[in-house]
Design an enzyme around this catalytic site. Structure first.
Site, mmCIF file in Angstrom:
data_model
loop_
_atom_site.group_PDB
_atom_site.id
_atom_site.type_symbol
_atom_site.label_atom_id
_atom_site.label_comp_id
_atom_site.label_asym_id
_atom_site.label_seq_id
_atom_site.Cartn_x
_atom_site.Cartn_y
_atom_site.Cartn_z
ATOM 1 N N ASP A 45 6.378 3.241 6.829
ATOM 2 C CA ASP A 45 5.199 2.888 6.499
ATOM 3 C C ASP A 45 4.462 3.759 5.656
ATOM 4 O O ASP A 45 3.757 4.735 6.039
ATOM 5 C CB ASP A 45 4.473 2.561 8.057
ATOM 6 C CG ASP A 45 3.259 1.931 7.656
ATOM 7 O OD1 ASP A 45 2.912 1.535 6.794
ATOM 8 O OD2 ASP A 45 2.494 2.112 8.870
ATOM 9 N N ASP B 130 4.684 -4.482 3.428
ATOM 10 C CA ASP B 130 4.110 -3.397 3.947
ATOM 11 C C ASP B 130 5.250 -2.366 4.091
ATOM 12 O O ASP B 130 5.742 -1.638 3.328
ATOM 13 C CB ASP B 130 3.268 -3.542 4.895
ATOM 14 C CG ASP B 130 2.429 -2.411 5.688
ATOM 15 O OD1 ASP B 130 2.832 -1.109 5.404
ATOM 16 O OD2 ASP B 130 1.058 -2.559 6.046
ATOM 17 N N HIS C 180 3.826 5.638 12.639
ATOM 18 C CA HIS C 180 2.451 6.347 12.450
ATOM 19 C C HIS C 180 2.818 7.631 13.154
ATOM 20 O O HIS C 180 1.803 8.376 13.625
ATOM 21 C CB HIS C 180 1.232 5.802 13.087
ATOM 22 C CG HIS C 180 0.771 4.701 12.198
ATOM 23 N ND1 HIS C 180 -0.598 3.770 12.481
ATOM 24 C CD2 HIS C 180 1.223 3.886 11.022
ATOM 25 C CE1 HIS C 180 -0.732 3.005 11.292
ATOM 26 N NE2 HIS C 180 0.469 2.902 10.689
ATOM 27 N N GLU D 93 -4.971 1.798 2.877
ATOM 28 C CA GLU D 93 -4.805 0.493 3.876
ATOM 29 C C GLU D 93 -4.884 0.940 5.427
ATOM 30 O O GLU D 93 -5.434 0.323 6.210
ATOM 31 C CB GLU D 93 -3.345 0.059 3.586
ATOM 32 C CG GLU D 93 -2.789 -1.354 4.363
ATOM 33 C CD GLU D 93 -2.405 -1.042 5.904
ATOM 34 O OE1 GLU D 93 -2.110 -2.081 6.467
ATOM 35 O OE2 GLU D 93 -2.138 0.315 5.971
ATOM 36 N N GLU D 94 -4.505 2.064 5.648
ATOM 37 C CA GLU D 94 -4.546 2.829 7.020
ATOM 38 C C GLU D 94 -5.705 2.827 7.331
ATOM 39 O O GLU D 94 -5.739 2.762 8.813
ATOM 40 C CB GLU D 94 -3.688 3.943 7.037
ATOM 41 C CG GLU D 94 -2.103 3.859 6.561
ATOM 42 C CD GLU D 94 -1.156 3.253 7.372
ATOM 43 O OE1 GLU D 94 -1.581 2.488 8.425
ATOM 44 O OE2 GLU D 94 0.144 3.243 7.352
ATOM 45 N N HIS E 106 0.749 -1.032 -0.012
ATOM 46 C CA HIS E 106 0.047 0.088 0.064
ATOM 47 C C HIS E 106 0.903 1.376 -0.086
ATOM 48 O O HIS E 106 2.074 1.220 0.455
ATOM 49 C CB HIS E 106 -0.843 -0.016 1.067
ATOM 50 C CG HIS E 106 -0.353 0.564 2.499
ATOM 51 N ND1 HIS E 106 -0.421 1.620 2.984
ATOM 52 C CD2 HIS E 106 0.370 -0.504 3.565
ATOM 53 C CE1 HIS E 106 0.178 1.890 4.312
ATOM 54 N NE2 HIS E 106 0.534 0.524 4.444
#
Length: 733
Positions: free
Chosen positions: A342, A408, A537, A379-380, A332
């Site tokens: 990420d 990922d 994140h 995706e998140e 993603h």
């Protein structure tokens, strides 16, 4: 062979009268009627006069130089249907019509076309000599390399090493004549001369019925020296996937596996030959004398005998063998902030794989199976993009997807980590033995991985924490997930710069605290084990962090791209899918042993034990079958159909673990009964999610009801394993 899709275009033109403005229609119609009436009274009509005048004008407009220029433009490049030069030709024609102010329409159709990958032919004579034939034509043209190699469209791929028999025109009467002579062509390559009104497809169909392994077809008369006649061997006309209706975009289409489609394709391979190459083979044949009526009246051919042999040929034709089988790589691209780790470390690896594949293709590589590179969005927010795509394409993926390979966060830090469905364990291990370790000079990824005792701890994909979830848990597609950044210790910020974000980061044994804006705090190096990387994140997930801490030289990125890309190459190109279901059996046995320690004595594991034994039996049979087919491959036997059937069974066995009812409380979405998310995330089981749910749900029930609920789920898993075993065997019970 399943040929690829292409989009031919039909162009049509119209010669309409321009419609008049509505307010003037009646007046103009009246005027035309009056004019016509007056003309009819005073000018007797002679239709021939008008037609003759028109015809004379038409003929007078002829220009050979203009026609020549059109032809030159149209033939400037080879333009096989469905190829890029073909589009140039379409655009040329459309532009021409439009420049003439003709109303022009272009309509695209999605149809199944067939292209060659490679072909070769060599003759092995009784005196030990070998001739390797050049299958291409010698054309003196700067565009010659763009000309498609001679081939028969829709021929299946195949490799054959066998004696040659000459069968004249390949008609039934010709085979009958051979039978009278005592000549049996079963197990031979038949050499056929084109003619007597029999189509290429008809020649191959009759040869099939006589037990021939392959067909070589040459045109004897009226050909330029060295010319090779291309053509189709499909039976019937039109798109085989839309028989009787137009293959419009979004319209009804049959599957390549449909029996009606299969009936239109030959079962044995064929290829065209030049007269010169055919004559070399004909001159080497022994056996019975050619019947007088078969002799070449023109005296050009050396055909004297019909064979079989003693000359043999090595015949290889490879089309796009399984383009309707998909190996999918996915990552993603959406991120909460900068997303350096990420997910865009994974995106960067995916782009690099694409670059490498492109260079391979420039060198002539074309995968046996189709490779799909997927870049998912959202995706998140809960695997939204990949899930929607899987749901929309569920039937095709269920029938055609070989495996899904997920990355990922490709690089979070040190330490290689992998999760997989068990039949892919062996492949994963073998691939890591071929990739250099980014952290240990002279070692492979496997060696470093094994040194950490992680090889035997390949994790399973029971969570719903990346894009593999819809592929495995909803569609039952074998899957892998890999990354760097697990099993090692992460060096966290020594100092924190506030120049860009104005925020400091304090790390306390894996706990993150943001400090006040515009405050910069000095931090000492802190080595911690993290389940997630320390900037997960956050706004600190930046290129600077990646460059400084996670992968300064990007060696780990290279390793991930290497492993990821090699996994796909093996799955796409190996003639037999590299799946090992004995590994699955061992894993299921281990899972059952763990489960047994959690159950009451009154709950029986018999359904699991017997079904696992059935799967073990099927896996051993497949292992033996693979060994036999490998031996046939080495001998050059024609086994493409057997390979296709075996690969389908290997691919589809994972689907057996799905249950139509799904896991309770999952709106029938999570269907995999071996690996999936339990409702209770504190469950002691990360497998058999339905059984895990029954264990946690039934705590408040009576002992009898509790045992019944657990036993029911055990039966469900047992039936799922039996379905997988049945799919692997490929036989009806």
């Amino acid at each position: 062979m399943s040929p690829p899709l292409a989009k031919p275009t039909t162009t049509s033109i119209f010669f309409p009268s321009k419609p008049p403005p509505p307010l003037y229609t009646f007046l103009l119609l009246t005027a035309l009627c009056l004019l016509g009436f007056f003309y009819a009274l005073h000018q007797p009509q002679n239709p021939k006069t008008t037609l003759q005048h028109t015809s004379t004008l038409f003929l007078s407009y002829a220009s050979n130089s203009t026609i020549s220029s059109y032809l030159h433009s149209l033939t400037h490049h080879p333009h096989l249907a469905g190829t890029e030069p073909s589009l140039d030709t379409i655009n040329y024609v459309v532009s021409h019509f439009k420049n003439l102010k003709l109303e022009t329409h272009k309509k695209e159709y999605q149809v199944l076309l067939s292209y060659p990958v490679k072909s070769s032919l060599s003759a092995h004579f009784s005196n030990g000599s070998v001739v390797n034939f050049n299958m291409n034509e010698f054309v003196d043209s700067s565009e010659s390399e763009k000309i498609v190699a001679p081939y028969h469209a829709y021929s299946p791929s195949g490799t054959v090493h066998a004696k040659v028999a000459f069968v004249n025109y390949g008609r039934e009467v010709d085979y009958n004549t051979l039978a009278v002579l005592g000549v049996n062509v079963s197990g031979c390559v038949v050499l056929v001369r084109k003619g007597q009104g029999l189509s290429r497809g008809g020649v191959v169909k009759i040869a099939e019925s006589k037990g021939a392994l392959a067909v070589l077809l040459y045109a004897e008369e009226g050909r330029v020296s060295g010319g090779v006649e291309r053509g189709t061997v499909m039976r019937g006309v039109g798109d085989p996937l839309s028989p009787g209706w137009a293959g419009v975009e979004g319209g009804e289409r049959l599957g390549v596996e449909d029996s009606e489609v299969h009936e239109r394709f030959p079962k044995i391979p064929s290829m065209p030959l030049s007269f010169g190459n055919a004559d070399v083979i004909l001159g080497s044949l022994g056996g019975r004398t050619v019947p007088p009526e078969w002799r070449d009246s023109g005296g050009r051919s050396r055909v004297l005998r019909v064979g079989p042999g003693p000359a043999k040929v090595n015949f290889t034709y490879q089309g796009l063998e399984e383009p309707d089988r998909y190996v999918i790589l996915g990552n993603h691209r959406d991120a909460w902030t900068y997303g350096a780790v990420d997910p865009n470390s994974g995106t960067a690896a995916l782009l690099d794989i694409a670059r490498r594949y492109a260079r391979l293709m420039q060198k002539g590589w074309s995968p046996r199976r189709t490779i799909i590179l997927g870049s998912w969005d959202a995706e998140e927010f809960g695997m939204v993009g990949s899930t929607e795509w899987v749901e929309q394409n569920l039937v095709n993926l269920g029938a055609k997807a070989v495996a899904y390979l997920n990355v990922d966060c490709a690089v979070q830090g040190p330490g290689f980590f992998a999760s997989a469905t068990p039949q892919l364990d062996k492949l994963l291990i073998e691939v890591t033995k071929k990739v250099k370790d980014p952290e240990a000079e002279g070692a492979t990824v496997y060696e470093k991985w094994a040194a950490r005792n992680q090889v035997n701890a390949i994790q399973r994909l029971s969570g719903v924490d990346s894009d593999f979830a819809p592929f495995l848990q909803h569609a039952g597609i074998p899957s892998i997930d890999i990354y760097y950044g697990r099993g090692g210790r992460v060096a966290v910020y020594q100092s924190c710069s506030c120049e860009r974000l104005g925020v400091g980061l304090l790390v306390l044994v894996g706990t993150f605290l943001r400090l006040a804006t515009n405050v910069c705090v000095e931090l000492s190096i802190l080595l911690c084990d993290f389940d997630d990387f320390p900037v997960y994140h956050t706004a600190f997930d930046s290129y600077g962090w990646m460059k400084k801490y996670a992968d300064p030289l990007f060696h780990r990125h290279v390793a991930v791209a290497g492993i990821w890309g090699l996994l796909a190459l093996h799955l796409a190109d190996e003639s037999i899918l590299p799946f090992d279901y004995l590994s699955y059996v061992e894993q299921l046995q281990g899972h059952t042993g763990v489960l047994g320690k959690l159950l009451d004595r009154n709950v029986s594991l018999h359904p699991l034990l017997t079904s696992i034994q059935e799967l073990a039996s099927a896996a051993k049979e497949v292992e033996y079958e693979v060994k036999l087919l490998r031996e046939h491959e080495r001998r050059g036997d024609f086994i493409d159909l057997k390979l296709r059937a075996l690969n389908d069974r290997l691919m589809l066995a994972e689907r057996g673990f799905l249950d139509v009812e799904g896991l309770q409380g999952r709106r029938q979405w999570s269907k995999h009964l071996i690996y999936g998310p339990p409702n209770n995330y504190e469950s002691k089981l990360d497998f058999f999610p339905g059984i895990a749910d029954a264990l946690s749900r039934s705590i408040s029930k009576s002992q009898q009801n509790r045992q019944a609920a657990i036993q029911h789920e055990i039966w469900r898993v047992g039936r799922a394993i039996e379905r997988a075993a049945s799919a692997l065997k490929g036989n009806l019970t």
